[in-house]
Motif scaffolding. Structure first.
Motif, PDB file in Angstrom:
ATOM      1  N   GLU A 161       0.866  -1.170   0.000  1.00 30.27           N
ATOM      2  CA  GLU A 161       0.000   0.000   0.000  1.00 30.27           C
ATOM      3  C   GLU A 161       0.908   1.226   0.000  1.00 30.27           C
ATOM      4  O   GLU A 161       1.343   1.677   1.054  1.00 30.27           O
ATOM      5  CB  GLU A 161      -0.936   0.007   1.216  1.00 30.27           C
ATOM      6  N   SER A 195      -2.308   6.317   2.511  1.00 30.87           N
ATOM      7  CA  SER A 195      -2.333   5.270   1.485  1.00 30.87           C
ATOM      8  C   SER A 195      -3.031   5.774   0.231  1.00 30.87           C
ATOM      9  O   SER A 195      -4.091   6.379   0.301  1.00 30.87           O
ATOM     10  CB  SER A 195      -3.067   4.031   2.001  1.00 30.87           C
ATOM     11  N   VAL A 196      -2.403   5.504  -0.930  1.00 31.43           N
ATOM     12  CA  VAL A 196      -2.991   5.926  -2.206  1.00 31.43           C
ATOM     13  C   VAL A 196      -3.607   4.754  -2.963  1.00 31.43           C
ATOM     14  O   VAL A 196      -4.390   4.957  -3.879  1.00 31.43           O
ATOM     15  CB  VAL A 196      -1.945   6.634  -3.099  1.00 31.43           C
ATOM     16  N   GLY A 197      -3.246   3.544  -2.601  1.00 29.27           N
ATOM     17  CA  GLY A 197      -3.793   2.379  -3.279  1.00 29.27           C
ATOM     18  C   GLY A 197      -3.235   1.099  -2.710  1.00 29.27           C
ATOM     19  O   GLY A 197      -2.488   1.097  -1.732  1.00 29.27           O
ATOM     20  N   LYS A 198      -3.618   0.013  -3.344  1.00 24.97           N
ATOM     21  CA  LYS A 198      -3.145  -1.315  -2.957  1.00 24.97           C
ATOM     22  C   LYS A 198      -2.751  -2.042  -4.235  1.00 24.97           C
ATOM     23  O   LYS A 198      -3.503  -2.033  -5.219  1.00 24.97           O
ATOM     24  CB  LYS A 198      -4.257  -2.067  -2.236  1.00 24.97           C
ATOM     25  N   LYS A 209      -6.616  -1.672  -5.776  1.00 23.09           N
ATOM     26  CA  LYS A 209      -7.546  -0.704  -5.213  1.00 23.09           C
ATOM     27  C   LYS A 209      -6.933   0.690  -5.254  1.00 23.09           C
ATOM     28  O   LYS A 209      -5.738   0.839  -5.072  1.00 23.09           O
ATOM     29  CB  LYS A 209      -7.817  -1.090  -3.754  1.00 23.09           C
ATOM     30  N   THR A 210      -7.771   1.698  -5.487  1.00 22.49           N
ATOM     31  CA  THR A 210      -7.348   3.095  -5.412  1.00 22.49           C
ATOM     32  C   THR A 210      -8.079   3.737  -4.246  1.00 22.49           C
ATOM     33  O   THR A 210      -9.298   3.594  -4.126  1.00 22.49           O
ATOM     34  CB  THR A 210      -7.695   3.855  -6.714  1.00 22.49           C
ATOM     35  N   TYR A 211      -7.334   4.427  -3.402  1.00 30.75           N
ATOM     36  CA  TYR A 211      -7.936   5.122  -2.267  1.00 30.75           C
ATOM     37  C   TYR A 211      -8.067   6.606  -2.590  1.00 30.75           C
ATOM     38  O   TYR A 211      -7.182   7.188  -3.208  1.00 30.75           O
ATOM     39  CB  TYR A 211      -7.086   4.960  -1.006  1.00 30.75           C
ATOM     40  N   GLU A 212      -9.161   7.183  -2.173  1.00 24.20           N
ATOM     41  CA  GLU A 212      -9.359   8.608  -2.380  1.00 24.20           C
ATOM     42  C   GLU A 212      -8.521   9.385  -1.361  1.00 24.20           C
ATOM     43  O   GLU A 212      -8.482   9.039  -0.179  1.00 24.20           O
ATOM     44  CB  GLU A 212     -10.841   8.971  -2.218  1.00 24.20           C
ATOM     45  N   LEU A 213      -7.861  10.419  -1.850  1.00 15.27           N
ATOM     46  CA  LEU A 213      -7.014  11.230  -0.973  1.00 15.27           C
ATOM     47  C   LEU A 213      -7.865  12.219  -0.185  1.00 15.27           C
ATOM     48  O   LEU A 213      -8.913  12.667  -0.658  1.00 15.27           O
ATOM     49  CB  LEU A 213      -5.983  11.996  -1.803  1.00 15.27           C
ATOM     50  N   LYS A 226      -5.582  16.421  -2.302  1.00 15.66           N
ATOM     51  CA  LYS A 226      -6.115  16.231  -3.657  1.00 15.66           C
ATOM     52  C   LYS A 226      -5.348  17.028  -4.716  1.00 15.66           C
ATOM     53  O   LYS A 226      -5.437  16.714  -5.895  1.00 15.66           O
ATOM     54  CB  LYS A 226      -7.594  16.581  -3.701  1.00 15.66           C
TER      55      LYS A 226
END
Length: 148
Positions: free
Chosen positions: A96, A104-107, A131-135, A140
């Motif tokens: 991550e 975390s920005v993604g997995k 996976k993409t996580y929203e900042l 942003k």
């Protein structure tokens, strides 16, 4: 007595047939162990190719390249490609990547091939973004504008 012997034999057989994968997260990380030292050394060895792969993927969507910390790498799978006592391996890792204060920005799941027969000895064979996580709002500004 027979039950105890049967139980111990069954336990030993299951331990040999289904060993736990190497994972620092599943181990006791409050004390040092041989397993933890090998895991950490391997993660240091793979950190440069891992950073390059992460940078290549996330540079398309972020203005800042995320970081992967060696202690946050999870070992998913390890295999000997050519059988027992060969020195040709595949390692599947899950990471991550983070920016700033560990946001975390993604997995991602990456598979590396390691062999003395490879020119660089380490080769990325598979990269899967899971996976993409929203900042958060105040981060942003690092997201690149979408273009066709």
């Amino acid at each position: 007595m027979k039950r105890l012997i049967l139980f111990m034999t069954l336990f030993l057989a299951l331990s040999i047939l289904f060993p736990n994968p190497i994972s620092a997260k599943g181990s006791d990380v409050t004390t040092d162990s041989r397993e933890l030292m090998v895991h950490d050394a391997l993660m240091l060895f793979l950190l440069d190719p891992l950073d390059k792969a992460i940078g290549n993927y996330y540079s398309k969507m972020l203005l800042e390249i995320p970081t992967v910390y060696p202690y946050d790498i999870k070992m998913i799978d390890t295999k000997r490609v050519a059988g027992f006592r060969s020195f040709h391996f595949t390692f599947t890792l899950e990471v991550e990547p983070v920016i700033g204060p560990h946001i975390s920005v993604g997995k991602d799941r990456l598979t590396f091939e390691i062999s003395p027969l490879l020119p660089e000895q380490v080769k990325l064979t598979k990269y899967k973004h899971l996976k993409t996580y929203e900042l958060p709002l105040n981060w942003k500004h690092l997201v690149k504008p979408y273009r066709d």
